[in-house]
Design an enzyme around this catalytic site. Structure first.
Site, PDB file in Angstrom:
ATOM      1  CB  SER A 105      -0.950  -0.011   1.187  1.00  0.00           C
ATOM      2  OG  SER A 105      -0.314  -0.484   2.328  1.00  0.00           O
ATOM      3  CG  HIS A 126      -2.478  -0.746  -3.509  1.00  0.00           C
ATOM      4  ND1 HIS A 126      -2.735   0.566  -3.193  1.00  0.00           N
ATOM      5  CD2 HIS A 126      -2.738  -1.449  -2.372  1.00  0.00           C
ATOM      6  CE1 HIS A 126      -3.124   0.649  -1.943  1.00  0.00           C
ATOM      7  NE2 HIS A 126      -3.145  -0.563  -1.430  1.00  0.00           N
ATOM      8  CD  GLU A 138      -2.791   3.482  -5.976  1.00  0.00           C
ATOM      9  OE1 GLU A 138      -2.560   2.793  -4.961  1.00  0.00           O
ATOM     10  OE2 GLU A 138      -2.828   4.723  -5.932  1.00  0.00           O
ATOM     11  CG  ASN A 176      -2.840   4.024   1.249  1.00  0.00           C
ATOM     12  OD1 ASN A 176      -3.898   4.174   1.852  1.00  0.00           O
ATOM     13  ND2 ASN A 176      -2.421   2.854   0.832  1.00  0.00           N
TER      14      ASN A 176
HETATM   15  N1  CAA Z   1     -15.298  -9.953   1.817  1.00  0.00           N
HETATM   16  C1  CAA Z   1     -16.096 -10.226   0.774  1.00  0.00           C
HETATM   17  N2  CAA Z   1     -17.286  -9.609   0.564  1.00  0.00           N
HETATM   18  C2  CAA Z   1     -17.667  -8.691   1.463  1.00  0.00           C
HETATM   19  C3  CAA Z   1     -16.879  -8.359   2.590  1.00  0.00           C
HETATM   20  C4  CAA Z   1     -15.644  -9.044   2.748  1.00  0.00           C
HETATM   21  N3  CAA Z   1     -14.800  -8.798   3.765  1.00  0.00           N
HETATM   22  N4  CAA Z   1     -17.515  -7.399   3.308  1.00  0.00           N
HETATM   23  C5  CAA Z   1     -18.669  -7.138   2.654  1.00  0.00           C
HETATM   24  N5  CAA Z   1     -18.759  -7.905   1.542  1.00  0.00           N
HETATM   25  C6  CAA Z   1     -19.833  -7.899   0.540  1.00  0.00           C
HETATM   26  C7  CAA Z   1     -21.139  -8.349   1.130  1.00  0.00           C
HETATM   27  O1  CAA Z   1     -21.304  -9.752   1.033  1.00  0.00           O
HETATM   28  C8  CAA Z   1     -22.156  -7.626   0.277  1.00  0.00           C
HETATM   29  O2  CAA Z   1     -22.339  -8.329  -0.947  1.00  0.00           O
HETATM   30  P1  CAA Z   1     -23.747  -8.253  -1.732  1.00  0.00           P
HETATM   31  O3  CAA Z   1     -24.059  -6.808  -1.962  1.00  0.00           O
HETATM   32  O4  CAA Z   1     -23.492  -8.988  -2.980  1.00  0.00           O
HETATM   33  O5  CAA Z   1     -24.738  -8.867  -0.831  1.00  0.00           O
HETATM   34  C9  CAA Z   1     -21.463  -6.309  -0.072  1.00  0.00           C
HETATM   35  O6  CAA Z   1     -20.061  -6.529   0.154  1.00  0.00           O
HETATM   36  C10 CAA Z   1     -21.950  -5.177   0.818  1.00  0.00           C
HETATM   37  O7  CAA Z   1     -21.766  -5.579   2.164  1.00  0.00           O
HETATM   38  P2  CAA Z   1     -22.719  -5.170   3.377  1.00  0.00           P
HETATM   39  O8  CAA Z   1     -24.110  -4.927   2.859  1.00  0.00           O
HETATM   40  O9  CAA Z   1     -22.560  -6.155   4.482  1.00  0.00           O
HETATM   41  O10 CAA Z   1     -22.088  -3.858   3.975  1.00  0.00           O
HETATM   42  P3  CAA Z   1     -21.809  -2.461   3.306  1.00  0.00           P
HETATM   43  O11 CAA Z   1     -22.863  -2.082   2.344  1.00  0.00           O
HETATM   44  O12 CAA Z   1     -21.507  -1.590   4.449  1.00  0.00           O
HETATM   45  O13 CAA Z   1     -20.491  -2.684   2.462  1.00  0.00           O
HETATM   46  C11 CAA Z   1     -18.156  -2.441   2.370  1.00  0.00           C
HETATM   47  C12 CAA Z   1     -19.315  -3.154   3.047  1.00  0.00           C
HETATM   48  C13 CAA Z   1     -18.118  -2.809   0.890  1.00  0.00           C
HETATM   49  C14 CAA Z   1     -16.895  -2.950   3.052  1.00  0.00           C
HETATM   50  C15 CAA Z   1     -18.348  -0.894   2.530  1.00  0.00           C
HETATM   51  O14 CAA Z   1     -18.520  -0.592   3.877  1.00  0.00           O
HETATM   52  C16 CAA Z   1     -17.215  -0.101   1.979  1.00  0.00           C
HETATM   53  O15 CAA Z   1     -17.126   0.157   0.797  1.00  0.00           O
HETATM   54  N6  CAA Z   1     -16.304   0.343   2.886  1.00  0.00           N
HETATM   55  C17 CAA Z   1     -15.126   1.107   2.519  1.00  0.00           C
HETATM   56  C18 CAA Z   1     -14.111   0.159   1.955  1.00  0.00           C
HETATM   57  C19 CAA Z   1     -12.846   0.853   1.585  1.00  0.00           C
HETATM   58  O16 CAA Z   1     -12.702   2.074   1.626  1.00  0.00           O
HETATM   59  N7  CAA Z   1     -11.854   0.054   1.202  1.00  0.00           N
HETATM   60  C20 CAA Z   1     -10.547   0.549   0.882  1.00  0.00           C
HETATM   61  C21 CAA Z   1      -9.709   0.485   2.100  1.00  0.00           C
HETATM   62  S1  CAA Z   1      -8.082   1.051   1.789  1.00  0.00           S
HETATM   63  C22 CAA Z   1      -7.306  -0.290   1.170  1.00  0.00           C
HETATM   64  O17 CAA Z   1      -7.801  -1.369   1.094  1.00  0.00           O
HETATM   65  C23 CAA Z   1      -5.951  -0.127   0.661  1.00  0.00           C
HETATM   66  C24 CAA Z   1      -4.903   0.356   1.530  1.00  0.00           C
HETATM   67  O18 CAA Z   1      -3.829   0.464   1.016  1.00  0.00           O
HETATM   68  C25 CAA Z   1      -5.013   0.726   2.928  1.00  0.00           C
END
Ligand code: CAA
Length: 268
Positions: A105, A126, A138, A176
């Site tokens: 990241s 990424h 990315e 990031n």
């Molecule tokens: N693994 C697989 N699928 C998942 C999951 C996981 N850990 N968590 C949620 N899902 C799926 C669910 O099964 C659901 O699927 P369907 O729509 O097909 O039913 C879908 O995602 C939506 O889940 P929920 O309804 O339970 O919850 P939500 O609507 O709150 O979505 C989320 C969950 C997608 C995680 C959402 O909260 C989100 O987009 N959060 C922000 C995520 C983000 O910003 N990620 C980037 C982080 S930074 C990074 O990764 C890189 C770095 O370098 C730090």
């Protein structure tokens, strides 16, 4: 994230080796993949037969000896020495034409490339968490990354049903460099008692339409990872605007790493 990458790769039809140092970590990855696929079957998006094919394409492994792959995607801890050691090992154990990609990241792809004898075939790939859900990959070109390596990696990301975005190798890349200072600033707002955990997250969720508030997202990413990324930005740009919040450092020192340790800004 490694299990998420293995899952989407196997779902795209690729033969995958899921490697970790110890069997228990490989088993944990396989269990997460199994649960994700079960949910997809329950929701009618996948048949039992397709589920079986995806799982059948993932071969677990705890050894890197003779690692016969076209591309290795490293997703180890965000720790430079760990990644350097892995890249040296992968350089020795994979076929000379294999591409070595990192899911880092924030660590420099140029530095990882220089640890190998094939810097032109080293690249950043990424993914975002949770990998099966988030569309972005990315793609980071180190200074020595060749055009064929970039083209192969971009095509692979598309085969995994992701949207690749090309960026250059500067600290934090784009994702990031933008995301982490926002999270760090949210932690400063908490540290300076501008608002509570809930109020800071609610402002960003309801006010800016973010799916998660920054403190919840930090817990989800891992506070140790957030701190490591802030340190890369701080060191890399030598600019005080990237200084990690003392409260973030204290949480990490306490072992409050977020969701994975059961406690961060929230309790799990
Ligand atoms: N693994 C697989 N699928 C998942 C999951 C996981 N850990 N968590 C949620 N899902 C799926 C669910 O099964 C659901 O699927 P369907 O729509 O097909 O039913 C879908 O995602 C939506 O889940 P929920 O309804 O339970 O919850 P939500 O609507 O709150 O979505 C989320 C969950 C997608 C995680 C959402 O909260 C989100 O987009 N959060 C922000 C995520 C983000 O910003 N990620 C980037 C982080 S930074 C990074 O990764 C890189 C770095 O370098 C730090």
């Amino acid at each position: 994230m490694g299990s998420g990458i293995a899952q989407v790769a196997a779902a795209s039809g690729a033969e995958v080796i899921l490697h970790d140092r110890e069997q228990k970590f490989v088993d944990r990855g396989l269990s997460v993949i199994g649960k994700n696929l079960d949910r997809a079957v329950e929701k009618g998006r996948l048949s039992q037969e397709q589920r079986g094919h995806i799982v059948g394409r993932i071969r677990p492994s705890t050894t890197l000896a003779n690692f016969d792959v076209d591309i290795a995607i490293e997703a180890a801890t965000e720790h430079l020495e760990t990644k350097l050691e892995l890249f040296r090992r992968l350089d020795d154990e994979t076929p000379p034409e294999a591409i070595l990609a990192s899911n880092t990241s924030s660590i420099s792809i140029t530095i990882l490339g220089a640890a190998t004898s094939r810097a032109e075939r080293v690249i950043g790939m990424h993914f975002m968490n949770p990998v099966p859900v988030m569309k972005l990959v990315e793609i980071i070109r180190g200074i020595a990354t060749s055009q064929p390596t970039y083209d192969f990696t971009k095509t692979l990301a598309e085969k995994l049903d992701k949207t690749p975005v090309e960026v250059r190798d500067f600290p934090g890349f784009v994702s990031n460099r933008v995301l982490m200072p926002m999270i760090n600033e949210a932690i400063y707002a908490l540290y300076e008692s501008v608002g509570s955990v809930e109020s800071i997250d609610t402002v960003m969720k309801l006010g800016m339409n973010h799916p998660m508030g920054p403190l919840q997202l930090a817990d989800f990413i891992g506070l140790d990872t957030c701190l490591a990324i802030m340190e890369v930005l701080h060191d890399g740009f030598a600019d005080t605007k990237y200084r990690p919040c003392p409260l973030l450092k204290q949480y990490v020192a306490a072992g409050w790493l977020g969701k994975k340790s059961g406690r961060g800004f929230y309790q799990y």
